[in-house]
Design a protein around this motif. Structure first.
Motif, PDB file in Angstrom:
ATOM      1  N   MET A  57     -18.799  15.462   1.190  1.00 41.50           N
ATOM      2  CA  MET A  57     -17.814  13.811   1.277  1.00 41.50           C
ATOM      3  C   MET A  57     -18.218  13.191   0.787  1.00 41.50           C
ATOM      4  O   MET A  57     -17.579  11.852  -0.373  1.00 41.50           O
ATOM      5  CB  MET A  57     -17.380  13.999   2.557  1.00 41.50           C
ATOM      6  CG  MET A  57     -16.407  14.931   3.905  1.00 41.50           C
ATOM      7  SD  MET A  57     -15.061  15.107   2.495  1.00 41.50           S
ATOM      8  CE  MET A  57     -14.634  16.611   3.188  1.00 41.50           C
ATOM      9  N   CYS A  58     -19.869  13.368   0.855  1.00 42.24           N
ATOM     10  CA  CYS A  58     -20.743  11.803  -0.269  1.00 42.24           C
ATOM     11  C   CYS A  58     -21.658  12.242  -0.656  1.00 42.24           C
ATOM     12  O   CYS A  58     -22.301  11.227  -1.100  1.00 42.24           O
ATOM     13  CB  CYS A  58     -20.300  10.562   1.337  1.00 42.24           C
ATOM     14  SG  CYS A  58     -22.059  10.736   2.283  1.00 42.24           S
ATOM     15  N   CYS A  67     -23.556  14.946   8.164  1.00 43.67           N
ATOM     16  CA  CYS A  67     -24.374  13.695   7.638  1.00 43.67           C
ATOM     17  C   CYS A  67     -24.736  12.999   7.680  1.00 43.67           C
ATOM     18  O   CYS A  67     -24.550  12.358   8.913  1.00 43.67           O
ATOM     19  CB  CYS A  67     -22.858  13.914   6.304  1.00 43.67           C
ATOM     20  SG  CYS A  67     -23.378  12.477   5.123  1.00 43.67           S
ATOM     21  N   CYS A 102     -21.741   9.436   6.684  1.00 42.95           N
ATOM     22  CA  CYS A 102     -20.608   9.261   7.185  1.00 42.95           C
ATOM     23  C   CYS A 102     -20.311  10.659   7.773  1.00 42.95           C
ATOM     24  O   CYS A 102     -18.639   9.935   8.217  1.00 42.95           O
ATOM     25  CB  CYS A 102     -19.691   9.616   5.735  1.00 42.95           C
ATOM     26  SG  CYS A 102     -19.583  11.701   5.128  1.00 42.95           S
ATOM     27  N   CYS A 112     -24.228  16.603   1.712  1.00 46.30           N
ATOM     28  CA  CYS A 112     -22.769  16.265   2.631  1.00 46.30           C
ATOM     29  C   CYS A 112     -21.543  17.035   1.349  1.00 46.30           C
ATOM     30  O   CYS A 112     -21.989  15.909   0.351  1.00 46.30           O
ATOM     31  CB  CYS A 112     -22.795  15.030   3.127  1.00 46.30           C
ATOM     32  SG  CYS A 112     -21.004  14.921   3.723  1.00 46.30           S
TER      33      CYS A 112
HETATM   34 ZN   LIG Z   1     -21.451  12.524   4.232  1.00 46.55          ZN
END
Ligand SMILES: [Zn+2]
Lengths: 168, 420
Positions: free
Chosen positions: A74-75, A58, A61, A72
């Protein structure tokens, strides 16, 4: 204009395979070729031909995936390609003695989830060169690549490293 | 997160006997039989039904798109509103919750949820191939292409993390096949020993043939209603007290290694060194339980829930699910079954019907079958519907049903409660 009261459907020699009469059960054949695009994941498959295993990192992050994913989880930001190490460890494993029809002729085969240093997620692959009783979690393994590509994730597979047998 | 909702009740249910193949009936007739059973049980007629939800997983198995409308049409429910819901193994649970939403939102006062699957049109290994198409076809299917293999890797990791044993897995099979002996709807009732399970053919290490459910043909129907309608239709409606749904990444490989989302009966120090969910646990199951418990006001699940029908497509997933549902801590699932806590006379009766392992798993019908068996359990009408009362708990107050899709991608948890 055609009006033909004597029109007749042409007969053919092809019949239908019947399995049962009551109830009536027949064979129905179905087959298709797809025009399948690997789209944004294409680089992964091309890199296997250069003996490289590509994951994703990513840009925002820094989370590192052992699998191709353009964005990503996660983000939500965009990722870039990240070359994975050639050596990793078994995170989990199994041996399949049965399988889907397509893979039945290849049984038994081992599946492994691979963990790599510096990488946050896992990679699914086949492992050869060891028996089920030799496999253990943490076993060091190494990626190998097919010379004649099938353009499939099985163009990479794993084998135990020299050290694998020493420290069970 | 939740706004105003109307109370929703289940008022009736019906199930066909699940079987490996029932070629004398197609999916429409099978649903019709379960539907008529449910309708007759409350003396309802078609004019009392406002709409429906169709629950089926695969278009491949039947080689028929839009099977849902064919059932709607066969049942005589056209031109009423209907939609199809699909989410792999959790299809039935998702459809049941969609029926709940139709009524909670005020759109309908009565809603029929019908589920079905016909898996016998292809051989078992082709069937496994179709099911494996519900894994990522770029990265997972071409490597393994076999769901039992994916679950086996999860089981191996659970054994490594927590010391779970293959004998503990086998005990789930012994319990569920044994319960099914008293369930006339079940596909594979069997009196087994741990040795029988371990000695049956290995499918994917460590899962043997008897650790895994079979393919089935079957249908199940649940009728839901608003509070006002429910008490008009039956003296014994069952309240849907809470619903929850969770999701996780399609690929097992992409599962993160983070922290456990805690239930009220857990604390952070319980899991100081546990990387979660990894591939040992189902984060979607925990997420679903958390939402459903919050809505139902449950803070101590083991004490507050009397019966559970959960998605035991594999014995290992039953053990993993005890933990997701907070009946024990993560890591204690193996002991939980070993100590008999999940037995019919244990602390919570888990899969009293026999579960998927023994009742069968016609995918789209499964989650609705669970609702029907739980409905009868909480109504205390098991004797009427099963012809014997061996599986009837004495005074069950609250039940939980749990539906689960491939490696824990979609999971639903629904809490049901007896109101009188
Ligand atoms: Zn990320």
């Amino acid at each position: 204009m055609t009006i033909n009261p004597n029109a007749k459907m042409p007969e053919s020699q092809q019949g239908t395979e019947i399995y049962n009469f009551d109830p009536l059960i027949v064979k129905y054949h179905y087959e298709i070729d797809y025009i399948h695009s690997y789209a944004q994941d294409s680089e992964f498959f091309k890199a296997l031909g250069q003996k490289k295993l590509l994951g994703s990192k990513c840009k925002k992050c820094g989370y590192v995936y052992a699998t191709p994913r353009a964005h990503c989880m996660m983000c939500g930001a965009e990722t870039e390609w990240y070359e994975l190490p050639k050596e990793g460890r078994i995170h989990s494993f199994t041996t399949c003695y049965f399988g889907s029809e397509e893979f039945l002729p290849e049984t038994p085969f081992h599946l492994v989830l691979v963990e790599f240093d510096g990488v946050n997620s896992l990679f699914l692959g086949r492992l050869i060169g060891a028996d089920t009783e030799d496999l253990y979690i943490g076993m060091p393994i190494r990626a190998k690549f097919r010379r004649n590509l099938k353009i499939s994730p099985t163009d990479v597979y794993f084998v135990p490293t020299e050290e694998a047998g020493k420290k069970k | 997160m939740s706004g105003e909702r109307r109370n929703v009740y289940m008022v009736s249910g019906g199930v066909t006997k699940f079987a490996k193949a029932t070629p004398n009936m197609d999916f429409r007739l099978r649903v019709k039989k379960a539907f008529d059973y449910a309708m007759n049980d409350i003396n309802a007629d078609l004019s009392m039904i406002d709409g429906s939800v169709a629950s089926y997983f695969s278009d491949h198995f039947q080689r028929q798109l839009m099977s849902g409308i064919m059932v709607q049409d066969y049942l005589g429910l056209t031109p009423k509103p209907s939609k199809r819901i699909e989410g792999g193994g959790a299809t039935g649970g998702l459809a049941f919750q969609t029926g709940y939403e139709e009524i909670a939102s005020g759109r309908m006062d009565t809603c029929v949820v019908y589920g079905f699957e016909t898996m016998s049109h292809v051989n078992t290994w082709k069937g496994n191939e179709f099911i494996a198409l519900a894994s990522d076809t770029n990265f997972d299917y071409p490597v393994g292409g076999f769901y039992t293999g994916y679950y086996a890797m999860m089981a191996v990791r659970h054994m490594y993390e927590f010391g779970t044993t293959v004998e503990q897995l086998a005990q789930v099979s012994v319990k569920n096949h044994g319960n099914a002996i008293y369930n006339p709807y079940s596909q594979s009732p069997m009196k087994l020993t741990v040795e029988d399970v371990r000695n049956s053919p290995m499918v994917s290490y460590p899962l043997t043939r008897l650790d895994i459910c079979t393919m089935s043909d079957g249908a199940a129907v649940a009728i839901l209603a608003s509070e006002e309608k429910a008490f008009e239709l039956t003296d014994h409606p069952i309240l849907i007290k809470g619903i929850g749904t969770g999701t996780d990444s399609m690929r097992l490989s992409d599962r993160p290694f983070g922290k456990v989302p805690l239930l009220p009966n857990e604390k952070e120090s319980d899991y100081r060194n546990l990387k979660y969910p990894g591939v040992h646990s189902f984060r979607a199951g925990r997420t679903a339980a958390k939402e459903a418990y919050e809505m139902a006001g449950i803070t101590d699940p083991l004490k507050e829930i009397d019966a559970v029908e959960l998605h035991d497509a594999y014995t290992s997933s039953e053990i993993q699910t005890y933990e997701d549902l907070g009946f024990c801590k993560y890591g204690e699932g193996g002991q939980f079954v070993e100590e008999g806590k999940a037995d019919i006379n244990g602390e919570v009766a888990v899969n009293f019907s026999g579960g998927l392992l023994a009742s069968g798993h016609p995918v789209g019908a499964t989650g609705i079958m669970q609702a029907v068996f739980m409905f009868w359990q909480l109504q205390r009408s098991i004797k009427k519907h099963f012809g014997n009362d061996k599986l009837q708990l004495t005074n069950p107050k609250r039940g939980l049903i749990h539906s689960h899709a491939g490696t824990g991608t979609y999971v639903t948890v629904t809490v049901m409660e007896a109101v009188r």
